[in-house]
Design a protein around this motif. Sequence first.
Motif, PDB file in Angstrom:
ATOM      1  N   ARG A 317       0.605  -1.236  -0.055  1.00  0.00           N
ATOM      2  CA  ARG A 317       0.087  -0.137   0.006  1.00  0.00           C
ATOM      3  C   ARG A 317       0.970   1.194  -0.134  1.00  0.00           C
ATOM      4  O   ARG A 317       0.596   2.108  -0.799  1.00  0.00           O
ATOM      5  CB  ARG A 317      -0.827   0.048   1.158  1.00  0.00           C
ATOM      6  N   SER A 318       1.904   1.277   0.702  1.00  0.00           N
ATOM      7  CA  SER A 318       2.954   2.305   1.054  1.00  0.00           C
ATOM      8  C   SER A 318       3.266   2.602  -0.581  1.00  0.00           C
ATOM      9  O   SER A 318       3.621   3.603  -0.897  1.00  0.00           O
ATOM     10  CB  SER A 318       3.903   2.243   1.933  1.00  0.00           C
ATOM     11  N   ARG A 321       1.408   4.424  -3.441  1.00  0.00           N
ATOM     12  CA  ARG A 321       1.301   5.731  -3.426  1.00  0.00           C
ATOM     13  C   ARG A 321       2.237   6.490  -4.375  1.00  0.00           C
ATOM     14  O   ARG A 321       2.283   7.496  -4.804  1.00  0.00           O
ATOM     15  CB  ARG A 321       1.444   6.451  -1.840  1.00  0.00           C
ATOM     16  N   THR A 322       3.449   5.692  -4.630  1.00  0.00           N
ATOM     17  CA  THR A 322       4.450   6.269  -5.359  1.00  0.00           C
ATOM     18  C   THR A 322       4.116   6.261  -7.014  1.00  0.00           C
ATOM     19  O   THR A 322       4.667   6.960  -7.779  1.00  0.00           O
ATOM     20  CB  THR A 322       5.833   5.400  -5.354  1.00  0.00           C
ATOM     21  N   THR A 324       0.476   6.469  -7.545  1.00  0.00           N
ATOM     22  CA  THR A 324      -0.765   7.234  -7.603  1.00  0.00           C
ATOM     23  C   THR A 324      -0.749   8.593  -7.171  1.00  0.00           C
ATOM     24  O   THR A 324      -1.368   9.646  -7.588  1.00  0.00           O
ATOM     25  CB  THR A 324      -1.856   6.578  -6.828  1.00  0.00           C
ATOM     26  N   GLU A 326      -0.726   9.794  -4.225  1.00  0.00           N
ATOM     27  CA  GLU A 326      -1.673  10.029  -3.355  1.00  0.00           C
ATOM     28  C   GLU A 326      -0.847  10.526  -2.102  1.00  0.00           C
ATOM     29  O   GLU A 326       0.192   9.952  -1.870  1.00  0.00           O
ATOM     30  CB  GLU A 326      -2.502   8.840  -3.058  1.00  0.00           C
ATOM     31  N   ASN A 327      -1.184  11.354  -1.398  1.00  0.00           N
ATOM     32  CA  ASN A 327      -0.510  11.991  -0.042  1.00  0.00           C
ATOM     33  C   ASN A 327      -1.690  12.351   0.905  1.00  0.00           C
ATOM     34  O   ASN A 327      -2.851  12.947   0.299  1.00  0.00           O
ATOM     35  CB  ASN A 327       0.342  13.136  -0.463  1.00  0.00           C
ATOM     36  N   HIS A 342      -4.800   7.798  10.339  1.00  0.00           N
ATOM     37  CA  HIS A 342      -3.732   7.497   9.036  1.00  0.00           C
ATOM     38  C   HIS A 342      -2.748   6.480   9.453  1.00  0.00           C
ATOM     39  O   HIS A 342      -2.182   5.793   8.743  1.00  0.00           O
ATOM     40  CB  HIS A 342      -3.382   8.829   8.331  1.00  0.00           C
ATOM     41  N   ARG A 446      11.289   3.836   3.332  1.00  0.00           N
ATOM     42  CA  ARG A 446      10.524   4.933   2.340  1.00  0.00           C
ATOM     43  C   ARG A 446      11.943   5.556   1.918  1.00  0.00           C
ATOM     44  O   ARG A 446      11.654   6.317   0.645  1.00  0.00           O
ATOM     45  CB  ARG A 446       9.879   6.131   3.231  1.00  0.00           C
ATOM     46  N   GLU A 451       8.619   7.358  -0.895  1.00  0.00           N
ATOM     47  CA  GLU A 451       7.469   7.762  -0.366  1.00  0.00           C
ATOM     48  C   GLU A 451       7.508   8.782   0.588  1.00  0.00           C
ATOM     49  O   GLU A 451       8.373   8.502   1.737  1.00  0.00           O
ATOM     50  CB  GLU A 451       6.513   6.514   0.349  1.00  0.00           C
ATOM     51  N   PRO A 453       4.518  10.450   2.740  1.00  0.00           N
ATOM     52  CA  PRO A 453       2.980  10.456   2.923  1.00  0.00           C
ATOM     53  C   PRO A 453       2.689  11.446   3.720  1.00  0.00           C
ATOM     54  O   PRO A 453       1.398  11.912   3.679  1.00  0.00           O
ATOM     55  CB  PRO A 453       2.783   9.131   3.560  1.00  0.00           C
TER      56      PRO A 453
END
Length: 651
Positions: A317-318, A321-322, A324, A326-327, A342, A446, A451, A453
């Motif tokens: 999941r983490s 985000r790289t 998408t 998404e943050n 979160h 990370r 990532e 986030p």
Amino acid sequence: MATGAESKMQGDNGQDFLRTHSCSYCDKEFRCKSELNEHLRTHTGERPYQCGECGNRFGRLSHLKSHMKTHTGDKPYRCQECPRLFSELSNLKRHIRTHTGEKPHKCEHCHKGFSQSSDLKRHIRTHTGENPYRCEECSKQFTTLSSLKRHMRNHTGEKPYRCEECSMQFTTLSDLKRHMRTHTGEKPYRCEQCNKGLRDSAHLKTHMRTYTGETPYKCEECSKQFKTLSHLKRHMRTHTGEKPYRCEECSMQFTTLSDLKRHMRTHTGEKPYKCETCCKQFSVLSSLKRHLRTHTGEKPYRCEECSNHFTRLPQLRSHMRTHTGENVIWSLTNMATRAGSHLKQGEGEDGQDSPRTHKCSHCDKEFRFKSKLNRHLRTHTSERPYQCNECGKRGNPYKCEKCSKQFTTLSSLKDHMRTHTGEKPYRCEHCNKGISQSTNLRTHVRTHTGENPYRCEECDKQFANLSNLKRHLRTHTGEKPYRCDQCNKQFTTLSDVKKHVRTHTGEKPCEECSKLFTTLSNLKSHMRTHTGEKPYKCEECSKQFSALSTLNQHLRTHTGERPYKCETYYKQFRELGALKKHMRTHTREKPYRCEACSKQFSELENLKKHMRTHTGEKPYRCEHCNRSFRQSRSLRAHMQTHIGESLSLTL
């Protein structure tokens, strides 16, 4: 009462008997007096027919006759399809429907078919909402008598079904049968999609929803949907605050029985799950499963975008985000509450986190559990509830045998002990680096995935962990919560105030040049500038270095590795510091500020050079004429004038 003519209406005109005999308890009506008498016994409890073999009593003669066959073993009715025998014809007829698939009993509401009338009656109650069987202990109501009987065992504690293998006892026969499969390994229910075997039909139904996406159970409070009723019930407790399971040792309460069982192991020290490869033991099965992947190398979670594999779902999941982008946006005003939902996103079985409902009255920090809040409050009140029985001294209950430092929790002590033992049980999959704590491993990973986030709402700067974001936010708010007791100077971080305090105590001075250092590691590195020691050697070119980090950076000149990547222009760097410096060309960030004139700089080195314009310092001196310069490049340019002089003299 009806006359003989009225009670025998079925004759020439083909009519049924009238139901003229009414029950005084429930108003149910019957055609003849004998049927009414039999029915009345269900209310009075009268059982006039007794078995001569075992003394059991029955309300009907037919029931006694059927029961007697359990003693004689008489089973005169045989199935023509399979060799099974039955003592009653009605039982044989019901059984035959399992071969024919016949379901003669139809529901008037939904037209669903059933093979037995009793099943239809139970089903109809799901439409009518009727629950005729009531528990005298707790007033809970049930649709069937068998359900009530099973429920009553919760009050009586009766567990009549016992496992022959391990002597474990169960309240229902179905529970025993399911348990037996843990011994036999039998998994009779198979998924048609992935061929996975499961021990019972309920697990198969739940498993199938992972393919269908069905979430039939909906929360009325927040409209969130769940795959199973048990997950919904657990979720509801986040709204009601109910914690029905209580620890007898410390009175701590839990929302689920499984949480209580796991907690009990902190008291008993029990670790029932053992690794067959290295004999390491675990208190939780999920921990053992994760650990086994370190031996097998299994990485079951695959990224659909780039085909990278991961050992744990949170890591995938983490990583996602790289792709998408998404943050999570963090607000200055509500950062604490939003951070709570979160930090452990997607950890639970049903994907739910406990809300941070317990708030500190001193600093407004919020916690998921009352126990965590109580522990935190002691940092404000200085309360020490744990007292030594030998000397009466109060302190934290867990003490390090090496350095006598004390801790409020056993887990904190265990983490601390690794600073003495050097144990690093958590290993990075990317670079094989060992880490002492799982939280530090997540932060370290990370650095490979890139990532970040945690995002600042003020300047859009992103961070790999929440603590860094909190520290950064203080640059916007100006908050400096940590104060020096010696000079009242304030600082934004605890580490800064600790370093500052050492300037008062004179702690860790260099014996050669009296320079002070705030940490022992910095002092040791500095001492090598005096001793010339370079203990770290490159195997490729034999070059030596005074620090391990410098050697690691140097090795990348041989391997060509550039692990730090700019997501904007995809430029890669050998060092993290170089990437950070580069990123400021995109963000235009200038974090280094001159205290004298407020001019800002993107690099610390540039600030230092600028400060010399205020201090007048000129550290670069010419060996030929003793002239001094503020910058090394100015000295190099000046040296050319001497080189020119030397050439002219030679000529």
